[in-house]
Scaffold this active site. Structure first.
Site, mmCIF file in Angstrom:
data_model
loop_
_atom_site.group_PDB
_atom_site.id
_atom_site.type_symbol
_atom_site.label_atom_id
_atom_site.label_comp_id
_atom_site.label_asym_id
_atom_site.label_seq_id
_atom_site.Cartn_x
_atom_site.Cartn_y
_atom_site.Cartn_z
ATOM 1 N N LYS A 1 0.357 16.035 -6.524
ATOM 2 C CA LYS A 1 -0.652 15.034 -6.858
ATOM 3 C C LYS A 1 -1.991 15.659 -7.252
ATOM 4 O O LYS A 1 -2.897 14.958 -7.653
ATOM 5 C CB LYS A 1 -0.873 14.085 -5.670
ATOM 6 C CG LYS A 1 0.190 13.031 -5.555
ATOM 7 C CD LYS A 1 -0.296 11.922 -4.653
ATOM 8 C CE LYS A 1 0.563 10.697 -4.805
ATOM 9 N NZ LYS A 1 -0.014 9.545 -4.117
ATOM 10 N N HIS B 1 -8.101 1.947 3.213
ATOM 11 C CA HIS B 1 -7.207 2.657 4.136
ATOM 12 C C HIS B 1 -7.548 2.309 5.582
ATOM 13 O O HIS B 1 -6.667 2.077 6.403
ATOM 14 C CB HIS B 1 -7.333 4.182 3.965
ATOM 15 C CG HIS B 1 -6.833 4.710 2.675
ATOM 16 N ND1 HIS B 1 -7.605 5.509 1.871
ATOM 17 C CD2 HIS B 1 -5.644 4.581 2.047
ATOM 18 C CE1 HIS B 1 -6.912 5.856 0.803
ATOM 19 N NE2 HIS B 1 -5.715 5.301 0.880
ATOM 20 N N ARG C 1 -2.011 -3.315 -2.064
ATOM 21 C CA ARG C 1 -3.240 -3.925 -2.571
ATOM 22 C C ARG C 1 -2.950 -5.035 -3.565
ATOM 23 O O ARG C 1 -3.605 -6.052 -3.588
ATOM 24 C CB ARG C 1 -4.105 -2.879 -3.269
ATOM 25 C CG ARG C 1 -4.668 -1.839 -2.350
ATOM 26 C CD ARG C 1 -5.277 -0.754 -3.149
ATOM 27 N NE ARG C 1 -4.230 -0.208 -4.019
ATOM 28 C CZ ARG C 1 -4.337 0.856 -4.765
ATOM 29 N NH1 ARG C 1 -5.450 1.509 -4.797
ATOM 30 N NH2 ARG C 1 -3.340 1.295 -5.505
ATOM 31 N N SER D 1 -8.420 5.437 -4.076
ATOM 32 C CA SER D 1 -9.043 6.762 -4.025
ATOM 33 C C SER D 1 -9.330 7.268 -5.426
ATOM 34 O O SER D 1 -10.374 7.894 -5.673
ATOM 35 C CB SER D 1 -8.126 7.740 -3.293
ATOM 36 O OG SER D 1 -7.988 7.371 -1.953
#
Length: 162
Positions: free
Chosen positions: A41, A17, A90, A128
């Site tokens: 989430k 990030h 990514r 994450s």
């Protein structure tokens, strides 16, 4: 002044990030890191805790601010007078989701551009979710997250194991 929004759950913020943020800070006069308050989430940390983890790590960027947002991202971007949304990609697996989201955002608000930024290849596998999985089992995450985040993960998972 060119202003972009860098949205995310940041649960927690990673060096990947930070790499995307550094790129955005070079491209735009102002960058707002927008921590999403998205209960759907089921984040490990509250939005306030996530913002507190982000703040010391962006202090070196004079053109970066951090806030929490709820609701539609494009509405938030319009309220902030932003020109663009920055998203990190990514791997190819990120592309389909991000592409569809960008098209929906463009449909909802054509004035807001979405710009995709690739992080340094050393962060291409970092997420994450993976960081939390490693930390949950007591693994060392120092290569993936800043020290304050590593400490927060350690405290949280140590408390859960007790």
């Amino acid at each position: 002044m060119r202003h972009c929004i860098y949205p995310g759950t940041f649960d927690p913020i990673t060096y990947g990030h930070m790499d995307v943020l550094q790129r955005a800070a070079k491209l735009f006069d102002r960058v707002t890191v927008a921590v999403a308050q998205n209960a759907g989430k089921h984040p490990l940390f509250s939005a306030e805790e996530r913002m507190e983890m982000v703040l010391p790590n962006v202090a070196r960027f004079p053109n970066v601010s951090v806030t929490i947002f709820t609701g539609l991202l494009v509405e938030f971007a319009m309220q902030q007078n932003a020109d663009a949304i920055i998203r990190g990609l990514r791997a190819l697996s990120d592309f389909e989701f991000e592409f569809n989201m960008a098209l929906m955002n463009r449909h909802l608000q054509p004035k807001i551009e979405t710009i995709f930024v690739m992080p340094n290849e050393q962060f291409s596998y970092t997420s994450s979710t993976l960081v939390k999985q490693v930390a949950a089992y007591g693994g060392d995450v120092k290569h993936f997250v800043p020290p304050n985040v590593r400490e927060a993960l350690h405290r949280t998972y140590s408390a859960q194991r007790e």
